[in-house]
Motif scaffolding. Structure first.
Motif, short mmCIF file in Angstrom:
data_model
loop_
_atom_site.label_atom_id
_atom_site.label_comp_id
_atom_site.label_asym_id
_atom_site.label_seq_id
_atom_site.Cartn_x
_atom_site.Cartn_y
_atom_site.Cartn_z
N THR A 1 0.84 -1.20 0.00
CA THR A 1 0.00 0.00 0.00
C THR A 1 0.88 1.25 0.00
O THR A 1 0.64 2.19 -0.75
CB THR A 1 -0.89 0.02 1.26
OG1 THR A 1 -1.32 -1.31 1.51
CG2 THR A 1 -2.07 0.93 1.06
N LEU A 2 1.91 1.23 0.87
CA LEU A 2 2.80 2.39 0.94
C LEU A 2 3.47 2.64 -0.40
O LEU A 2 3.57 3.78 -0.85
CB LEU A 2 3.86 2.17 2.02
CG LEU A 2 3.38 2.35 3.45
CD1 LEU A 2 4.49 2.05 4.43
CD2 LEU A 2 2.84 3.76 3.66
N VAL B 1 1.00 4.23 -2.79
CA VAL B 1 0.77 5.64 -2.45
C VAL B 1 1.97 6.49 -2.90
O VAL B 1 1.83 7.53 -3.55
CB VAL B 1 0.51 5.80 -0.94
CG1 VAL B 1 0.51 7.27 -0.55
CG2 VAL B 1 -0.80 5.16 -0.57
N PHE C 1 2.03 6.91 -6.63
CA PHE C 1 1.12 7.95 -7.13
C PHE C 1 1.69 9.33 -6.88
O PHE C 1 1.54 10.24 -7.71
CB PHE C 1 -0.26 7.81 -6.48
CG PHE C 1 -1.17 6.95 -7.30
CD1 PHE C 1 -1.69 7.44 -8.50
CD2 PHE C 1 -1.47 5.65 -6.91
CE1 PHE C 1 -2.51 6.64 -9.28
CE2 PHE C 1 -2.29 4.85 -7.69
CZ PHE C 1 -2.81 5.34 -8.88
N GLY C 2 2.35 9.49 -5.73
CA GLY C 2 2.98 10.78 -5.43
C GLY C 2 3.98 11.15 -6.50
O GLY C 2 3.96 12.27 -7.04
#
Lengths: 225, 130
Positions: B4-5, B8, B11-12
């Motif tokens: 998940t990290l 995320v 996407f950043g």
């Protein structure tokens, strides 16, 4: 034939929209080595469109284009990029310098891509070009520390770095005041006379055009003179 | 949790690069005008993504190690495992290697799409638009 730097044969271009516009109609002409030529005409007559086709950046046209006697029609995007890098120098209305790099580095960029000279040699060459334009003392500054006229001179130096076959300008003095326009114009003159550089400049400034050796006048997508 | 990290963070980076391409439209146009091909431009943006990835991974691994060695000092007493006095930490380099590989792989993926967009910028549109 052999000294033709650029030849356009029956170039036609349409803009597709709600209505198809025929913006260039059977445009044919050629530029010889050492010519200082200009394309003039009212805005909207197709002169910039023509220049972008000649520059190989716009490939959506009909007709034939030869640069250095080589047909451009069927080349791939990467091959055209190579042609632009090696044979064409550009000067636009806006200088398009990269603010992240120093002035001398900006001049060197197309040369680094070409890879013909080492970095050290390129830097010397870049400094030499800047010296011709009297801005070698600004070489270590960033472009945003320069005045408009100086930036445009740096842009011309960048166009020259790979000793291009031809320099193309799209309203290169369009964004400058009277005094700086004259400086830039004198530089083009100097390049044409002293360095025998082939130049093709698009402008709407009749005065500018009159001073070149070969004026191509356009109206409504056609060459009228 | 780790996946998940990574998503995320991916996407950043994707967003940062997308914004960067809009900001650097003029620079991309002039590079193309002066003879850089679409592939050259793509390479530049992938390099940017990867350098974010490599620097991020290095910081991540160093901080991860420091934090886990702190955690290692925390007293931890349990009747079931009488020999363990502090919080057990596994320092197996395998986990660091897996972390680094996935980190760099994610940034590459996150950089790939924006860089393709950058490679397709049409210099004529940008330069004529002025």
């Amino acid at each position: 034939m052999s000294d033709k730097v650029l030849e356009a044969i029956k170039i036609n271009k349409h803009f597709d929209g709600a209505q198809v516009q025929h913006v260039l109609k059977d445009v044919s002409f050629s530029i010889n080595k050492g010519d200082f030529a200009s394309i003039v005409g009212k805005s909207g007559c197709g002169k910039s469109t023509l220049l972008y086709i000649l520059s190989t950046m716009d490939t959506d046209y009909e007709g034939d284009l030869f640069i250095d006697n080589q047909p451009m029609r069927l080349k791939t995007e990467a091959e055209l990029a190579r042609v632009r890098n090696e044979k064409i120098g550009f000067v636009f209305q806006f200088h398009y310098l990269l603010n992240e790099f120093s002035v001398v580095r900006n001049v060197m960029i197309p040369g680094l891509k070409l890879g013909k000279y080492s970095e050290k040699e390129l830097e010397d060459r870049a400094m030499e070009k800047l010296k011709i334009f009297g801005i070698d003392d600004q070489a270590r500054k960033l472009p945003n520390q320069l005045s408009g006229g100086q930036k445009q001179r740096v842009a011309i130096a960048r166009a020259l770095i790979n000793d291009p076959l031809i320099i193309m300008g799209d309203e290169p003095t369009g964004n400058l005041d009277k005094k700086n326009s004259e400086i830039v114009f004198d530089l083009f003159q100097k390049l044409a006379r002293e360095y025998k550089q082939t130049l093709l400049i698009v402008t709407h400034d009749m005065e500018f055009a009159q001073a070149t050796d070969h004026v191509i006048e356009m109206e409504d997508g056609r060459i009228i003179k | 949790m780790g996946i998940t990290l990574l998503i995320v963070a991916g996407f950043g980076i994707y967003n940062i690069l997308n914004m960067m391409i809009y900001e650097k439209m003029d620079s991309i146009a002039i590079l193309k005008a002066t003879g850089f091909s679409g592939n050259d431009v793509k390479r530049i943006f992938i390099m940017i993504a990867l350098s974010i990835g490599v620097i991020g991974v290095m910081f991540g691994l160093v901080f991860g190690f420091l934090v886990s060695s702190l955690v290692d000092q925390i007293p931890f007493n349990t009747a079931a495992l009488p020999r363990i006095k502090t919080f057990p930490v596994n320092y197996n380099p395998k986990f660091y290697i897996i972390g680094a590989t996935f980190g760099i792989f994610t940034t590459y993926l996150a950089g790939y799409l924006p860089s393709r967009k950058a490679s397709k910028v049409d210099p004529v549109v940008i330069i004529r638009g002025k």
